[in-house]
Each structure stands twice: as structure tokens, then as C-alpha cells.
Motif scaffolding. Structure first.
Motif, PDB file in Angstrom:
ATOM      1  N   LYS A  96      55.426  68.156  74.284  1.00 21.21           N
ATOM      2  CA  LYS A  96      54.752  67.804  73.040  1.00 21.21           C
ATOM      3  C   LYS A  96      53.627  66.811  73.337  1.00 21.21           C
ATOM      4  O   LYS A  96      53.794  65.941  74.193  1.00 21.21           O
ATOM      5  N   PRO A  97      52.505  66.933  72.645  1.00 27.85           N
ATOM      6  CA  PRO A  97      51.434  65.955  72.859  1.00 27.85           C
ATOM      7  C   PRO A  97      51.862  64.574  72.364  1.00 27.85           C
ATOM      8  O   PRO A  97      52.658  64.446  71.439  1.00 27.85           O
ATOM      9  N   PHE A  98      51.340  63.558  73.002  1.00 27.97           N
ATOM     10  CA  PHE A  98      51.673  62.202  72.597  1.00 27.97           C
ATOM     11  C   PHE A  98      50.427  61.315  72.766  1.00 27.97           C
ATOM     12  O   PHE A  98      49.485  61.662  73.441  1.00 27.97           O
ATOM     13  N   LYS A  99      50.467  60.182  72.097  1.00 31.44           N
ATOM     14  CA  LYS A  99      49.367  59.207  72.196  1.00 31.44           C
ATOM     15  C   LYS A  99      49.923  57.934  72.807  1.00 31.44           C
ATOM     16  O   LYS A  99      51.030  57.525  72.490  1.00 31.44           O
TER      17      LYS A  99
END
Length: 103
Positions: A96-99
Motif C-alpha cells: 500500500k502507498p504510504f507517506k
């Protein structure tokens, strides 16, 4: 009553011979093997953990990407009864993309 000779070698029964043959023919999937199973093939426990860490493999050549694995280790695994089964692609999860937060 028949006297028993405990020193005489007992010939294995047909069922025992068949069980021994079947145990030789059983193959284990390297993609699902535990480090303990892999180490039982004769590789070091550290190398067995590294092999298990990078599961699944699609082919034997994938193992060459693991540090300290060479053709000798691959032959040892094959002779130890391992095969490369088809990996379960459904089990692979897309990350999953994350910041990153600047805290």
C-alpha cells in the motif's frame, strides 16, 4: 516353539520395503518449507533461514540470488528431496502507498 536369534538380521517385510521406497519418492516444496526442513537437507541453519526468508521461488535459478547459494547447495537441496512448486500468486500482496511524516 521357535528359538529366537536376536543377533540375526531380520529381512524387511514387503510393506516395510514399500514404505522405505515411498519415503524416498516424497518431494517437499521449497516454497513452503520451514528453515528446519531445509536444514535437514544438510545446509547450515543460517543458510536455511536465508532460503526461507526469501520464499517463494519460481525456479532454481532464483536461489542463486540469495547470498552464499551456489550450484552445490542447489544440488544438495534437490538430493534432499526438495522441488520448486508453483508459487501462490494470490498470496502476494501489493504494498500500500504510504507517506512519510515530518515529525
Amino acid at each position: 516353539m521357535r528359538p529366537e536369534n536376536h543377533n540375526a538380521e531380520r529381512t524387511p517385510s514387503a510393506m516395510e520395503r514399500l514404505a522405505r521406497q515411498e519415503s524416498v519418492l516424497v518431494m517437499s516444496d521449497l516454497n513452503t518449507a520451514s528453515p528446519t526442513d531445509i536444514a535437514a537437507a544438510g545446509v547450515s541453519s543460517a543458510l536455511a533461514r536465508a532460503i526461507a526468508l526469501w520464499q517463494p521461488y519460481r525456479c532454481w535459478d532464483d536461489l542463486l540470488l540469495v547470498s552464499e547459494i551456489d550450484e552445490i547447495v542447489i544440488d544438495q537441496l534437490r538430493q534432499g528431496g526438495f522441488e520448486i512448486g508453483k508459487p501462490n500468486d494470490a498470496a502476494w500482496v501489493v504494498p500500500k502507498p504510504f507517506k512519510l511524516s515530518a515529525a
